[in-house]
Design an enzyme around this catalytic site. Sequence first.
Site, PDB file in Angstrom:
ATOM      1  CG  ASP A  33      -1.786  -1.244   1.304  1.00  0.00           C
ATOM      2  OD1 ASP A  33      -2.263  -1.704   0.263  1.00  0.00           O
ATOM      3  OD2 ASP A  33      -1.915  -1.793   2.412  1.00  0.00           O
ATOM      4  CE  LYS A  36       3.173  -2.316  -4.406  1.00  0.00           C
ATOM      5  NZ  LYS A  36       2.708  -2.091  -3.036  1.00  0.00           N
ATOM      6  N   GLY A  60      -4.177  -4.240  -4.477  1.00  0.00           N
ATOM      7  CA  GLY A  60      -5.159  -3.230  -4.861  1.00  0.00           C
ATOM      8  C   GLY A  60      -4.399  -1.982  -5.243  1.00  0.00           C
ATOM      9  CG  HIS A  61      -1.473  -1.942  -7.575  1.00  0.00           C
ATOM     10  ND1 HIS A  61      -0.673  -2.708  -8.371  1.00  0.00           N
ATOM     11  CD2 HIS A  61      -1.101  -2.224  -6.295  1.00  0.00           C
ATOM     12  CE1 HIS A  61       0.153  -3.423  -7.610  1.00  0.00           C
ATOM     13  NE2 HIS A  61      -0.100  -3.145  -6.354  1.00  0.00           N
ATOM     14  CD  GLN A 244       0.745  -8.893  -2.586  1.00  0.00           C
ATOM     15  OE1 GLN A 244       1.550  -9.550  -3.218  1.00  0.00           O
ATOM     16  NE2 GLN A 244      -0.451  -8.626  -3.031  1.00  0.00           N
TER      17      GLN A 244
HETATM   18  P1  IMP Z   1      -2.742 -12.875   1.559  1.00  0.00           P
HETATM   19  O1  IMP Z   1      -1.771 -12.314   0.586  1.00  0.00           O
HETATM   20  O2  IMP Z   1      -4.183 -12.639   1.179  1.00  0.00           O
HETATM   21  O3  IMP Z   1      -2.473 -14.327   1.864  1.00  0.00           O
HETATM   22  O4  IMP Z   1      -2.559 -12.102   2.957  1.00  0.00           O
HETATM   23  C1  IMP Z   1      -1.364 -12.230   3.727  1.00  0.00           C
HETATM   24  C2  IMP Z   1      -0.978 -10.894   4.353  1.00  0.00           C
HETATM   25  O5  IMP Z   1      -0.590  -9.981   3.331  1.00  0.00           O
HETATM   26  C3  IMP Z   1      -2.119 -10.200   5.105  1.00  0.00           C
HETATM   27  O6  IMP Z   1      -1.557  -9.505   6.210  1.00  0.00           O
HETATM   28  C4  IMP Z   1      -2.657  -9.202   4.114  1.00  0.00           C
HETATM   29  O7  IMP Z   1      -3.286  -8.091   4.732  1.00  0.00           O
HETATM   30  C5  IMP Z   1      -1.367  -8.781   3.412  1.00  0.00           C
HETATM   31  N1  IMP Z   1      -1.579  -8.291   2.058  1.00  0.00           N
HETATM   32  C6  IMP Z   1      -1.857  -9.031   0.961  1.00  0.00           C
HETATM   33  N2  IMP Z   1      -1.957  -8.242  -0.117  1.00  0.00           N
HETATM   34  C7  IMP Z   1      -1.726  -6.994   0.305  1.00  0.00           C
HETATM   35  C8  IMP Z   1      -1.656  -5.721  -0.367  1.00  0.00           C
HETATM   36  O8  IMP Z   1      -1.808  -5.605  -1.580  1.00  0.00           O
HETATM   37  N3  IMP Z   1      -1.376  -4.640   0.420  1.00  0.00           N
HETATM   38  C9  IMP Z   1      -1.155  -4.760   1.753  1.00  0.00           C
HETATM   39  N4  IMP Z   1      -1.195  -5.919   2.419  1.00  0.00           N
HETATM   40  C10 IMP Z   1      -1.480  -7.016   1.693  1.00  0.00           C
END
Ligand code: IMP
Length: 456
Positions: A33, A36, A60-61, A244
């Site tokens: 977040d 990017k 989520g971009h 991420q």
């Molecule tokens: P997962 O990727 O859905 O398995 O989630 C694993 C961890 O990564 C959790 O803490 C999510 O909140 C975090 N996470 C996954 N995708 C994002 C992102 O795009 N931005 C911020 N945190 C993320």
Amino acid sequence: MPHIVAGPTEARIRKQDEGMSKRVVVLGIQWGDEGKGKIVDLLTERCEAVVRFQGGHNAGHTLVIKGEKTVLHLVPSGILRHGVHCLIGNGVVVAPDALLQELETLERAGINARERLTVSPACPVILPSHVALDQARERARGSKAIGTTGRGIGPAYEDKAARRGIRFGELADPAKCIARVGHLLDYHNFLLKERFGESPVDLNRVAKEIERWSSELAPLTGDVSRAVYTVTQNSGNVLFEGAQGTLLDIDQGTYPYVTSSNTTAGAAACGSGVGPLILDVVIGVVKAYTTRVGAGPFPTELGDETGRFLADRGHEFGATTGRPRRCGWFDAVLARRACNLNSVNSLCVTKLDVLDGLSEIAICTGYQLGGELMDHPPWDAIVLEEVEPVYEKVPGWQESTAAVRTLEGLPTAARRYLDRLGELLGVAVDIISTGPDREDTMVLRDPFSLASTDSP
Ligand code: IMP
């Protein structure tokens, strides 16, 4: 309707002038977040292709162009530029239903994404049973839940590593694909029923979906590795778009509170099918403060008024799940580590304007643990929970920096703050973002003119 500008024709002309292809990686060096998407979108004005190389629709971009907001989850952020080739590399886990939905949203906005999108046949497919398993596992973890996005990301990567997953290229032959999915569902349903006491997923329902995915999505399959190679041979610039953030990397992040892929720069190569020496520049995108969604250690988290100030000002709600983000001061210990892990040679600081109005700003420059001062993070997330941040206090500024587009237009204290971040991380701040719009950005040093050997 999202505003579309500049295309690759100009990019090509400019590249021919300069005579050399540049390959630039843009990734987050915190917990995701960092903003990017906006930076990728901005830089694609100079690119022929943009590649996603890991993660899935957990990302989520958010892009804001002339006030118009678009949130992308799976399609590379270059899609809003006419003519830019958007590639989804083998390192990305693809949920066909989410991809279809995103394509339809873009089509409604007048963007024919299909014409410019190629998906690697090697991408693991996220099935409805992966989503069910992800959510069942989280429920079963109770208070120890990771706080995943619940989109099936982890279970899909598990199946890839266990060599039983379905790959995107298999959608081309729906009958064969349905048979393979049948076997996999047997296993998933066993876990759902016997291990978690949850309802199984119906094969007939999934089979119908596979037929639709096959007719609508299989034509998008293509050789991503070759596409990148061809662009570079033709002197075109390529941008690798991370999702991420570094601290969520499966190996280097705050395990087990991480995502299930490698989010670091090395993954740009193996997640898109290119060699590591192809990469020229790695831009580390960092917020002027820190946020985190989901559970896990966060040494500089602020549970007070200032934390709420940052959350309100920064509109800190997840673009994918809408969950409130945890907020805190800038952690230079973790960010410095992230720069090293990624060979970051260019920094982009976003959301500077969120700090406007604070009389004093704190930067974490070290940790205290059991009487010992540390300048690097411990490897274990449990120990990271226990450290006490050591802060350096710097003066804030009262003026608004929102939408300021020149360095000279920034208050002196804001410039000093940026200089201090660059100094602490050992990398120059080359891009500064002062608002959500594409235009609210200062590019102090053009990443396409940096060489891989350029020292920060
Ligand atoms: P997962 O990727 O859905 O398995 O989630 C694993 C961890 O990564 C959790 O803490 C999510 O909140 C975090 N996470 C996954 N995708 C994002 C992102 O795009 N931005 C911020 N945190 C993320």
